[in-house]
Design an enzyme around this catalytic site. Structure first.
Site, PDB file in Angstrom:
ATOM      1  N   ASN A   1      37.408  43.241  39.735  1.00 32.94           N
ATOM      2  CA  ASN A   1      37.251  41.926  39.111  1.00 32.94           C
ATOM      3  C   ASN A   1      35.940  41.242  39.502  1.00 32.94           C
ATOM      4  OD1 ASN A   1      39.564  42.145  37.649  1.00 32.94           O
ATOM      5  ND2 ASN A   1      40.825  40.926  39.039  1.00 32.94           N
TER       6      ASN A   1
ATOM      7  N   GLY B   1      42.407  34.450  43.373  1.00 32.85           N
ATOM      8  CA  GLY B   1      43.793  34.863  43.321  1.00 32.85           C
ATOM      9  C   GLY B   1      44.043  36.321  43.001  1.00 32.85           C
ATOM     10  N   ASP B   2      43.054  37.022  42.444  1.00 37.19           N
ATOM     11  CA  ASP B   2      43.212  38.454  42.141  1.00 37.19           C
ATOM     12  C   ASP B   2      41.875  39.147  42.365  1.00 37.19           C
ATOM     13  OD1 ASP B   2      44.363  40.823  41.376  1.00 37.19           O
ATOM     14  OD2 ASP B   2      44.479  40.361  39.241  1.00 37.19           O
ATOM     15  N   LEU B   3      41.288  38.893  43.534  1.00 37.07           N
ATOM     16  CA  LEU B   3      39.905  39.277  43.798  1.00 37.07           C
ATOM     17  C   LEU B   3      39.820  40.709  44.331  1.00 37.07           C
ATOM     18  CD1 LEU B   3      37.060  38.059  43.557  1.00 37.07           C
ATOM     19  CD2 LEU B   3      37.207  37.461  45.976  1.00 37.07           C
TER      20      LEU B   3
END
Length: 294
Positions: A200, A194-196
């Site tokens: 991260n 979801g926030d790749l």
């Protein structure tokens, strides 16, 4: 210590970790203050906090995301030591090595995450957080409706997005959303990070790729691919996309679809960060074919 690291130390002590003597600043995060600490027995800790948490569940949902990525998707994530309203404490990871071998291993990990977690609906059992903004995860049967309503149009009411996009931009986004079934393939949902973005992706102590800072939900796998593609991964990461496509059977047209999927993160950047790092220009360029003709 700085004011930020003093705040982190105070919160560690308030949470019962009184054997931590100091906290050093850590870089990389955008939404929260982060630091590195060490317990009296030598155990290193990664700690982060919001000056003022956006909600009581911000760190609880992040901890849950780390756990489910590991347990359901087989991904490597840091161990959660403590997750409270105003403090998250994790085991320490290493900076990633930007080598082709590392990124190829990362492709295997992300492909397994996506292919092993197919789901019949889009969403998650509760909302969670993308940075300091709530990510709406209302269960939806249709992927096009889910992406349009909860990943694109939801940003239009954010104050900074209202300032950055005019009425013509908004109408163009609405028209694009109406046409999503023509523009994107009909794919099943799977568990996504979801926030790749590239920052991260880190490395575990044993060198394996590890994922941090998730905003999990069940949605299209290509949402993760698009996020990584748009955040300037290093040149060595080109093997990631090649290997991921080979492992998952991804068709050759995925690069052409990326600008539409990337609208979600561009809108999120506009909503949260000033000056937005050119995200508004990317949004307008993608929306250009959907503008009304004079």
């Amino acid at each position: 210590m700085t004011e930020a690291t003093s705040m982190l130390l105070a919160r560690l002590h308030a949470a019962g970790l009184t054997d931590v003597g100091a906290v050093e600043p850590a870089s990389g995060g955008l939404a929260a203050t982060a630091g590195l600490a060490r317990r009296a027995d030598g155990t290193p800790l990664f700690v982060k906090a919001f000056g003022e948490p956006p909600a009581d569940d911000a760190f609880a949902t992040e901890a849950e995301g780390l756990r489910v990525l590991r347990e359901a998707g087989g991904a490597v994530t840091p161990e959660v030591v403590l997750a409270e309203r105003d403090l998250l404490v994790l085991s320490v990871l290493r900076p990633r090595p930007d080598t082709e071998a590392f990124w190829e291993e990362c492709a295997h990990a992300v492909a397994h995450l996506h292919t092993a977690t197919a789901h019949h609906r889009f969403g998650w059992h509760r909302d969670n957080w993308l940075g300091r903004r709530r990510q709406v995860n209302t269960w939806t049967d249709d992927g096009f409706e889910f992406f349009a309503r909860h990943r694109l149009l939801r940003w239009l009411e954010e104050p900074r997005v209202r300032e950055a996009l005019d009425a013509a931009d908004r109408r163009a986004l609405e028209r694009l959303c109406d046409r999503l079934p023509e523009l994107l393939p009909d794919r099943p949902a799977c568990l996504t990070h979801g926030d790749l973005w590239a920052q991260n992706v880190m490395a575990a102590p044993d060198g394996r790729p590890a994922l941090i800072d998730p905003a999990v939900s069940y949605t299209w796998a290509e949402v993760d691919l698009a996020h990584l593609w748009t955040t300037a991964p290093p040149p060595e990461a080109r093997v990631f996309f090649e290997r991921y496509a080979a492992l998952t059977g991804l068709d050759a047209g995925w690069r052409e679809r990326m600008p539409i999927l990337q609208l979600r993160q561009h809108l999120a950047v506009i909503a949260q960060f000033e000056p937005g790092w050119g995200a508004a220009a990317h949004v307008r360029a993608t929306l250009a074919p959907f503008r009304e003709r004079p």
